[in-house]
Design a protein around this motif. Structure first.
Motif, PDB file in Angstrom:
ATOM      1  N   MET A   1      -7.281  -6.347 -32.098  1.00 29.03           N
ATOM      2  CA  MET A   1      -6.804  -4.974 -31.937  1.00 29.03           C
ATOM      3  C   MET A   1      -7.443  -4.319 -30.713  1.00 29.03           C
ATOM      4  N   LEU A   2      -8.733  -4.562 -30.515  1.00 26.22           N
ATOM      5  CA  LEU A   2      -9.431  -3.977 -29.369  1.00 26.22           C
ATOM      6  C   LEU A   2      -8.899  -4.540 -28.056  1.00 26.22           C
ATOM      7  N   VAL A   3      -8.707  -5.868 -28.000  1.00 26.61           N
ATOM      8  CA  VAL A   3      -8.205  -6.499 -26.771  1.00 26.61           C
ATOM      9  C   VAL A   3      -6.803  -5.988 -26.444  1.00 26.61           C
ATOM     10  N   GLY A   4      -5.955  -5.884 -27.462  1.00 25.36           N
ATOM     11  CA  GLY A   4      -4.605  -5.392 -27.221  1.00 25.36           C
ATOM     12  C   GLY A   4      -4.589  -3.942 -26.764  1.00 25.36           C
ATOM     13  N   THR A   5      -5.446  -3.107 -27.364  1.00 27.53           N
ATOM     14  CA  THR A   5      -5.493  -1.696 -26.977  1.00 27.53           C
ATOM     15  C   THR A   5      -6.014  -1.539 -25.553  1.00 27.53           C
ATOM     16  N   VAL A   6      -7.060  -2.293 -25.206  1.00 29.95           N
ATOM     17  CA  VAL A   6      -7.591  -2.241 -23.838  1.00 29.95           C
ATOM     18  C   VAL A   6      -6.527  -2.684 -22.837  1.00 29.95           C
ATOM     19  N   THR A   7      -5.769  -3.712 -23.182  1.00 28.09           N
ATOM     20  CA  THR A   7      -4.707  -4.183 -22.289  1.00 28.09           C
ATOM     21  C   THR A   7      -3.665  -3.095 -22.046  1.00 28.09           C
ATOM     22  N   CYS A   8      -3.283  -2.382 -23.109  1.00 31.10           N
ATOM     23  CA  CYS A   8      -2.289  -1.312 -22.959  1.00 31.10           C
ATOM     24  C   CYS A   8      -2.815  -0.183 -22.076  1.00 31.10           C
ATOM     25  N   PHE A   9      -4.087   0.197 -22.284  1.00 30.84           N
ATOM     26  CA  PHE A   9      -4.635   1.320 -21.519  1.00 30.84           C
ATOM     27  C   PHE A   9      -4.907   0.951 -20.061  1.00 30.84           C
ATOM     28  N   VAL A  10      -5.499  -0.232 -19.841  1.00 36.10           N
ATOM     29  CA  VAL A  10      -5.855  -0.634 -18.477  1.00 36.10           C
ATOM     30  C   VAL A  10      -4.608  -0.879 -17.637  1.00 36.10           C
ATOM     31  N   SER A  11      -3.494  -1.262 -18.268  1.00 32.99           N
ATOM     32  CA  SER A  11      -2.269  -1.513 -17.506  1.00 32.99           C
ATOM     33  C   SER A  11      -1.772  -0.261 -16.785  1.00 32.99           C
ATOM     34  N   GLU A  12      -2.192   0.922 -17.239  1.00 36.68           N
ATOM     35  CA  GLU A  12      -1.769   2.171 -16.605  1.00 36.68           C
ATOM     36  C   GLU A  12      -2.693   2.599 -15.466  1.00 36.68           C
ATOM     37  N   CYS A  13      -3.781   1.880 -15.242  1.00 36.39           N
ATOM     38  CA  CYS A  13      -4.761   2.308 -14.238  1.00 36.39           C
ATOM     39  C   CYS A  13      -4.179   2.302 -12.824  1.00 36.39           C
ATOM     40  N   SER A  14      -3.288   1.359 -12.511  1.00 36.77           N
ATOM     41  CA  SER A  14      -2.694   1.343 -11.166  1.00 36.77           C
ATOM     42  C   SER A  14      -1.881   2.607 -10.926  1.00 36.77           C
ATOM     43  N   MET A  15      -1.134   3.037 -11.921  1.00 35.81           N
ATOM     44  CA  MET A  15      -0.357   4.270 -11.795  1.00 35.81           C
ATOM     45  C   MET A  15      -1.277   5.486 -11.683  1.00 35.81           C
TER      46      MET A  15
END
Length: 258
Positions: free
Chosen positions: A131-145
């Motif tokens: 759950m933590l890995v999936g949540t981090v992936t979702c949040f970090v994916s927005e960092c470029s934007m």
């Protein structure tokens, strides 16, 4: 002549520095997270390729989160079924009145004894990690934007100010622990009300705390540790009725083993 050269040098620095300072001052200020969301939608329209890649990473993160939830629920429900069966056995006083496909000692080794069980601790923690890995992936994916928007806008008044990856990690930890506590509380609500109450309290605190603030994050960690420690202390206190039932169970297990 030296003074004239110094004056000329200062003028050159001022000429080079003023446009930069002016550009920084002219950055439009983003007032709140709602306006940030609007800018994010505009960014997605201007960068469809990057937006598509961001969505792909988010879908992957959702899949990992779902797998973690399934693993967590499987572990906790299996432990719940064992403890409910154990409670029924203690009340009935015999194994013959309760039908179950696997014998008591094997089931206790797998799911009993709290976190010392063979499977429960491993599966529950593995589910939380997914759950933590999936949540981090979702949040970090927005960092470029977010970083692109920060180059042209002042986001200090929103929850996106600061390092994007650090904020993503803090938000992911708070969100993951809160959801894991809520799911576990729903599982144990009718069987272990004390543990369920502690888990609900952790879930409520996780939902209310602003995870993007480091100070609040540390306070949240201290609150969760305090609640968990308080529950462990309360559950370790001997109670007369529970002790007598445990003694009866131990004697019954000895007779069954013999």
């Amino acid at each position: 002549e030296e003074v004239k050269e110094e004056v000329k040098a200062e003028k050159k620095e001022e000429k080079e520095g003023k446009p930069k300072a002016a550009a920084e001052q002219k950055k439009p200020v983003v007032k709140d997270d709602k306006e940030m969301s609007y800018l994010g939608s505009q960014w997605s329209k201007k960068h469809p390729g990057a937006a598509s890649a961001m969505n792909m990473w988010q879908y992957g993160g959702y899949f990992v989160i779902f797998a973690g939830i399934v693993l967590l629920l499987y572990s906790e429900i299996s432990a719940l079924l064992f403890y409910r069966w154990k409670d029924d056995v203690q009340e009935a006083g015999t194994f013959n009145e309760v039908s179950y496909p696997i014998d008591f000692h094997t089931k206790q080794l797998w799911w009993g004894n709290g976190w010392q069980a063979q499977y429960r601790g491993l599966l529950t923690l593995s589910g939380m990690v997914l759950m933590l890995v999936g949540t981090v992936t979702c949040f970090v994916s927005e960092c470029s934007m977010i970083n692109d928007i920060k180059r042209t806008h002042d986001c200090s008044k929103t929850s996106y100010g600061g390092d994007c990856v650090g904020l993503a990690l803090m938000l992911a930890v708070v969100s993951c622990v809160g959801w894991a506590a809520f799911l576990a509380a729903c599982t144990w609500l009718c069987t272990r009300s004390g543990a369920a109450a502690a888990l609900v309290l952790i879930a409520l605190i996780s939902d209310m705390v602003p995870g993007h603030n480091p100070v609040w994050f540390l306070l949240w960690v201290a609150a969760c540790v305090t609640i968990a420690g308080g529950y462990l202390w309360w559950s370790s206190q001997p109670q007369e009725e529970e002790v007598s039932e445990e003694d009866k169970q131990k004697e019954f297990e000895k007779r069954e083993f013999a």
